[in-house]
Design a protein around this motif. Structure first.
Motif, PDB file in Angstrom:
ATOM      1  N   GLY A  97       0.976  -0.922  -0.098  1.00 29.99           N
ATOM      2  CA  GLY A  97      -0.349  -0.022  -0.067  1.00 29.99           C
ATOM      3  C   GLY A  97       1.195   1.406   0.054  1.00 29.99           C
ATOM      4  O   GLY A  97       1.890   1.238   0.084  1.00 29.99           O
ATOM      5  N   LYS A  98       0.387   2.245  -0.116  1.00 27.82           N
ATOM      6  CA  LYS A  98       1.162   3.972  -0.097  1.00 27.82           C
ATOM      7  C   LYS A  98       1.602   4.028   1.192  1.00 27.82           C
ATOM      8  O   LYS A  98       1.489   3.815   2.337  1.00 27.82           O
ATOM      9  CB  LYS A  98      -0.111   4.779  -0.272  1.00 27.82           C
ATOM     10  CG  LYS A  98      -0.665   4.344  -1.853  1.00 27.82           C
ATOM     11  CD  LYS A  98       0.087   4.868  -3.078  1.00 27.82           C
ATOM     12  CE  LYS A  98      -0.377   4.673  -4.618  1.00 27.82           C
ATOM     13  NZ  LYS A  98       0.733   5.037  -5.614  1.00 27.82           N
ATOM     14  N   CYS A  99       2.319   4.832   0.744  1.00 31.30           N
ATOM     15  CA  CYS A  99       3.558   5.209   2.256  1.00 31.30           C
ATOM     16  C   CYS A  99       3.391   6.963   2.000  1.00 31.30           C
ATOM     17  O   CYS A  99       3.678   7.367   0.679  1.00 31.30           O
ATOM     18  CB  CYS A  99       4.993   4.492   2.561  1.00 31.30           C
ATOM     19  SG  CYS A  99       4.234   2.812   3.440  1.00 31.30           S
ATOM     20  N   SER A 100       4.188   7.697   3.056  1.00 29.88           N
ATOM     21  CA  SER A 100       3.646   9.236   2.625  1.00 29.88           C
ATOM     22  C   SER A 100       5.620   9.831   2.161  1.00 29.88           C
ATOM     23  O   SER A 100       5.723  10.097   1.325  1.00 29.88           O
ATOM     24  CB  SER A 100       3.390   9.880   3.268  1.00 29.88           C
ATOM     25  OG  SER A 100       4.220   9.979   4.923  1.00 29.88           O
ATOM     26  N   GLN A 101       6.167   8.466   2.891  1.00 30.35           N
ATOM     27  CA  GLN A 101       7.664   8.693   2.671  1.00 30.35           C
ATOM     28  C   GLN A 101       9.249   7.697   2.880  1.00 30.35           C
ATOM     29  O   GLN A 101       8.005   6.759   3.422  1.00 30.35           O
ATOM     30  CB  GLN A 101       7.904  10.149   3.634  1.00 30.35           C
ATOM     31  CG  GLN A 101       7.718   9.294   5.318  1.00 30.35           C
ATOM     32  CD  GLN A 101       8.252  11.114   5.353  1.00 30.35           C
ATOM     33  OE1 GLN A 101       9.487  11.034   5.995  1.00 30.35           O
ATOM     34  NE2 GLN A 101       7.234  11.589   6.501  1.00 30.35           N
ATOM     35  N   PHE A 102      10.036   8.010   2.537  1.00 27.82           N
ATOM     36  CA  PHE A 102      10.701   7.101   2.981  1.00 27.82           C
ATOM     37  C   PHE A 102      11.808   7.195   4.803  1.00 27.82           C
ATOM     38  O   PHE A 102      12.074   8.482   4.549  1.00 27.82           O
ATOM     39  CB  PHE A 102      11.134   5.890   2.126  1.00 27.82           C
ATOM     40  CG  PHE A 102      12.539   6.701   1.432  1.00 27.82           C
ATOM     41  CD1 PHE A 102      13.644   6.086   1.979  1.00 27.82           C
ATOM     42  CD2 PHE A 102      11.554   7.619   0.541  1.00 27.82           C
ATOM     43  CE1 PHE A 102      14.692   6.595   0.850  1.00 27.82           C
ATOM     44  CE2 PHE A 102      12.951   8.288   0.271  1.00 27.82           C
ATOM     45  CZ  PHE A 102      13.957   7.851   0.702  1.00 27.82           C
ATOM     46  N   ALA A 103      11.974   6.406   5.430  1.00 27.96           N
ATOM     47  CA  ALA A 103      13.670   6.533   5.890  1.00 27.96           C
ATOM     48  C   ALA A 103      14.221   5.287   5.850  1.00 27.96           C
ATOM     49  O   ALA A 103      13.995   4.717   5.937  1.00 27.96           O
ATOM     50  CB  ALA A 103      12.722   6.738   7.830  1.00 27.96           C
ATOM     51  N   GLN A 104      15.610   5.408   6.206  1.00 29.45           N
ATOM     52  CA  GLN A 104      16.742   4.394   6.544  1.00 29.45           C
ATOM     53  C   GLN A 104      16.903   4.790   8.037  1.00 29.45           C
ATOM     54  O   GLN A 104      17.830   5.681   8.238  1.00 29.45           O
ATOM     55  CB  GLN A 104      17.439   5.182   5.188  1.00 29.45           C
ATOM     56  CG  GLN A 104      17.392   4.568   4.118  1.00 29.45           C
ATOM     57  CD  GLN A 104      18.174   4.894   2.622  1.00 29.45           C
ATOM     58  OE1 GLN A 104      18.934   4.076   3.050  1.00 29.45           O
ATOM     59  NE2 GLN A 104      18.249   5.691   2.422  1.00 29.45           N
ATOM     60  N   ASP A 105      17.359   4.209   8.804  1.00 28.94           N
ATOM     61  CA  ASP A 105      17.798   3.448   9.884  1.00 28.94           C
ATOM     62  C   ASP A 105      19.143   2.298   9.916  1.00 28.94           C
ATOM     63  O   ASP A 105      19.128   1.475   9.297  1.00 28.94           O
ATOM     64  CB  ASP A 105      16.744   3.435  11.189  1.00 28.94           C
ATOM     65  CG  ASP A 105      15.797   4.497  11.010  1.00 28.94           C
ATOM     66  OD1 ASP A 105      16.275   5.610  10.961  1.00 28.94           O
ATOM     67  OD2 ASP A 105      15.209   4.399  12.304  1.00 28.94           O
ATOM     68  N   ILE A 141       5.053   5.764   6.788  1.00 28.94           N
ATOM     69  CA  ILE A 141       6.690   5.350   6.651  1.00 28.94           C
ATOM     70  C   ILE A 141       6.923   3.904   5.646  1.00 28.94           C
ATOM     71  O   ILE A 141       7.018   2.949   6.907  1.00 28.94           O
ATOM     72  CB  ILE A 141       6.661   6.088   7.740  1.00 28.94           C
ATOM     73  CG1 ILE A 141       6.600   7.386   7.725  1.00 28.94           C
ATOM     74  CG2 ILE A 141       8.488   6.195   6.806  1.00 28.94           C
ATOM     75  CD1 ILE A 141       7.471   8.501   8.498  1.00 28.94           C
ATOM     76  N   LEU A 142       7.805   4.304   5.181  1.00 31.65           N
ATOM     77  CA  LEU A 142       8.424   3.041   3.953  1.00 31.65           C
ATOM     78  C   LEU A 142       9.372   2.815   5.013  1.00 31.65           C
ATOM     79  O   LEU A 142      10.749   3.916   4.947  1.00 31.65           O
ATOM     80  CB  LEU A 142       8.853   2.571   2.821  1.00 31.65           C
ATOM     81  CG  LEU A 142       9.607   1.430   2.810  1.00 31.65           C
ATOM     82  CD1 LEU A 142       8.487   0.806   2.657  1.00 31.65           C
ATOM     83  CD2 LEU A 142       9.989   2.433   1.019  1.00 31.65           C
ATOM     84  N   GLN A 143      10.229   2.214   5.701  1.00 31.20           N
ATOM     85  CA  GLN A 143      11.020   1.481   6.985  1.00 31.20           C
ATOM     86  C   GLN A 143      11.980   1.064   6.037  1.00 31.20           C
ATOM     87  O   GLN A 143      11.494  -0.304   6.636  1.00 31.20           O
ATOM     88  CB  GLN A 143      10.857   1.773   8.485  1.00 31.20           C
ATOM     89  CG  GLN A 143      11.467   1.899   9.116  1.00 31.20           C
ATOM     90  CD  GLN A 143      12.712   2.511   9.618  1.00 31.20           C
ATOM     91  OE1 GLN A 143      11.995   4.089  10.079  1.00 31.20           O
ATOM     92  NE2 GLN A 143      13.962   3.463   9.399  1.00 31.20           N
ATOM     93  N   LEU A 144      13.589   1.257   6.584  1.00 30.37           N
ATOM     94  CA  LEU A 144      14.338   0.096   5.713  1.00 30.37           C
ATOM     95  C   LEU A 144      15.655   0.480   7.024  1.00 30.37           C
ATOM     96  O   LEU A 144      15.754   1.402   7.411  1.00 30.37           O
ATOM     97  CB  LEU A 144      15.272   0.832   4.960  1.00 30.37           C
ATOM     98  CG  LEU A 144      14.833   0.699   3.619  1.00 30.37           C
ATOM     99  CD1 LEU A 144      13.553   2.278   3.376  1.00 30.37           C
ATOM    100  CD2 LEU A 144      16.144   0.838   2.340  1.00 30.37           C
ATOM    101  N   PHE A 145      15.471  -0.810   7.736  1.00 33.41           N
ATOM    102  CA  PHE A 145      17.079  -0.479   8.539  1.00 33.41           C
ATOM    103  C   PHE A 145      18.118  -1.596   8.274  1.00 33.41           C
ATOM    104  O   PHE A 145      17.833  -3.336   8.217  1.00 33.41           O
ATOM    105  CB  PHE A 145      16.017  -1.152   9.692  1.00 33.41           C
ATOM    106  CG  PHE A 145      16.505  -1.043  11.331  1.00 33.41           C
ATOM    107  CD1 PHE A 145      16.667  -0.325  12.568  1.00 33.41           C
ATOM    108  CD2 PHE A 145      17.427  -2.219  11.566  1.00 33.41           C
ATOM    109  CE1 PHE A 145      17.465  -0.033  13.339  1.00 33.41           C
ATOM    110  CE2 PHE A 145      18.623  -2.588  13.088  1.00 33.41           C
ATOM    111  CZ  PHE A 145      18.530  -0.907  13.915  1.00 33.41           C
ATOM    112  N   TRP A 146      18.043  -0.875   8.109  1.00 29.55           N
ATOM    113  CA  TRP A 146      20.172  -1.762   6.928  1.00 29.55           C
ATOM    114  C   TRP A 146      20.569  -2.923   8.135  1.00 29.55           C
ATOM    115  O   TRP A 146      20.888  -1.954   9.412  1.00 29.55           O
ATOM    116  CB  TRP A 146      20.768  -0.585   6.833  1.00 29.55           C
ATOM    117  CG  TRP A 146      20.332   0.053   5.278  1.00 29.55           C
ATOM    118  CD1 TRP A 146      19.802   1.146   5.223  1.00 29.55           C
ATOM    119  CD2 TRP A 146      20.320  -0.819   4.390  1.00 29.55           C
ATOM    120  NE1 TRP A 146      19.014   1.400   4.121  1.00 29.55           N
ATOM    121  CE2 TRP A 146      19.666   0.149   3.169  1.00 29.55           C
ATOM    122  CE3 TRP A 146      20.476  -2.173   3.474  1.00 29.55           C
ATOM    123  CZ2 TRP A 146      18.952  -0.290   1.753  1.00 29.55           C
ATOM    124  CZ3 TRP A 146      20.474  -2.058   1.867  1.00 29.55           C
ATOM    125  CH2 TRP A 146      19.284  -0.820   1.845  1.00 29.55           C
TER     126      TRP A 146
END
Length: 351
Positions: A97-105, A141-146
């Motif tokens: 589904g839709k997200c407003s933004q993304f973030a990388q942690d 928020i689409l969240q990436l955790f590397w």
């Protein structure tokens, strides 16, 4: 689709973060278990039933989590092709589904910090690829955790129920005129434990404040720069420039024995090195006696059973304040500038 929660925390506090999310999951009637490793800077909470991780994320107020800096629902743990990382991220994110933004942690550890440069470089190409699929009205928020440049946890978090700061960390610059680095703890506490409306209503120029255990004046400095008048209580010396401000009166007394002559203090702050249960009872004395309206204080935690200690002290605060019949607030967080401690905000609304 399997789901889990990923919760980032201060390195060394993984067991406390795990115990806390396990407690709240049990309170919600959700079964699962925490996976963690010492010094890795995060906890993964695996739910037994699909949909439960998202349910926790929606139902549990993020502000109730003391040891968690940031959290997200994890849908996939990926091992990406270094030649084309974006394609798989794009394919999976569209299916949620839709997200407003993304973030990388990434983990706030020595090894994790090495990923900061990679994340900066990866931001622009990922943003360009995601633009057609972002929708500003979405609360997700689409969240990436590397974990490294190829391994990551991919999922989502609610903007309205998570930290607004990158990696859940509010980084502050040490003021050159502040007497100690502890000043950053109170500055961060005002920003994190109060929302914008509360800061506007609770913090006013000309208010009177008391700083227990004030020496050398790191916390008094934050009160003075907010145009308050401060009674600094400590047997030790205060920074000379604070004494010359015209806004500070120094009382060389024991903070546990001090009784204010002014009984309508707006703010009580306290950063004394003492057993957390003793500090908690002192704060209750001030609030229940009506000596102050608002209190911010640190609880220095023992090396073992830190979550149990926090739970005991916060429960005591809430139980005692609830018996007054007045509306009250108790919030706590292990702030970025805290160490082996947490910071608590408490107030009793008598009007």
């Amino acid at each position: 689709m399997s789901e889990s929660l990923l919760l980032s925390c201060r390195s060394g506090f993984e067991n406390d973060c795990a115990a806390e999310i396990q407690f709240h999951a049990n309170q919600l009637g959700i079964s699962g278990f925490a996976r963690t490793k010492n010094e890795q800077g995060f906890v993964e909470f695996e739910c037994f039933t699909a949909g439960d991780a998202l349910a926790i994320h929606r139902k549990l107020d993020f502000r109730e989590l003391v040891f968690t800096r940031q959290w997200q629902v994890v849908y996939q743990k990926l091992h990406l092709n270094p030649d084309d990382r974006i394609s798989e991220i794009l394919s999976l994110s569209q299916s949620w589904g839709k997200c407003s933004q993304f973030a990388q942690d990434y983990p706030d550890t020595n090894s994790g910090k090495q990923l900061s440069g990679f994340c900066r470089k990866f931001h622009k190409p990922l943003q360009k690829a995601l633009v057609p699929f972002l929708e500003s009205s979405s609360d997700y928020i689409l969240q990436l955790f590397w974990l490294d440049s190829q391994m990551l946890y991919l999922g989502v978090r609610l903007a309205s129920n998570s930290s607004p700061y990158p990696m859940g960390i509010l980084r502050l610059k040490q003021p050159s005129v502040a007497p100690s680095r502890s000043t950053l703890k109170l500055d961060e506490a005002f920003a994190v434990l109060l929302n914008e409306d509360e800061r506007a209503r609770y913090i006013q120029p000309g208010q009177h404040a008391v700083d227990l255990g004030a020496c050398p004046g790191g916390w008094s400095y934050q009160l003075i720069r907010r145009s308050m008048y401060v009674d600094a209580i400590d047997n030790g010396p205060m920074a000379e420039h604070l004494m010359e401000s015209g806004q500070l009166t120094h009382y060389r007394e024991d903070g546990f024995k001090f009784v204010p002559s002014r009984k309508n203090v707006s703010w009580l702050v306290c950063d004394m090195v003492e057993k957390p249960s003793r500090v908690t009872r002192l704060m209750l004395k001030w609030l229940l006696s009506g000596w102050c309206k608002y209190a911010i204080f640190n609880l220095k935690l023992p090396m073992k059973k830190r979550f149990a200690e926090v739970q005991q002290d916060l429960s005591l605060l809430r139980e005692e304040l609830s018996q007054t019949g007045y509306r009250f607030e108790v919030r706590a967080k292990q702030l970025y500038h805290d160490r082996e401690e947490i910071t608590v905000f408490a107030c009793l609304h008598r009007d």
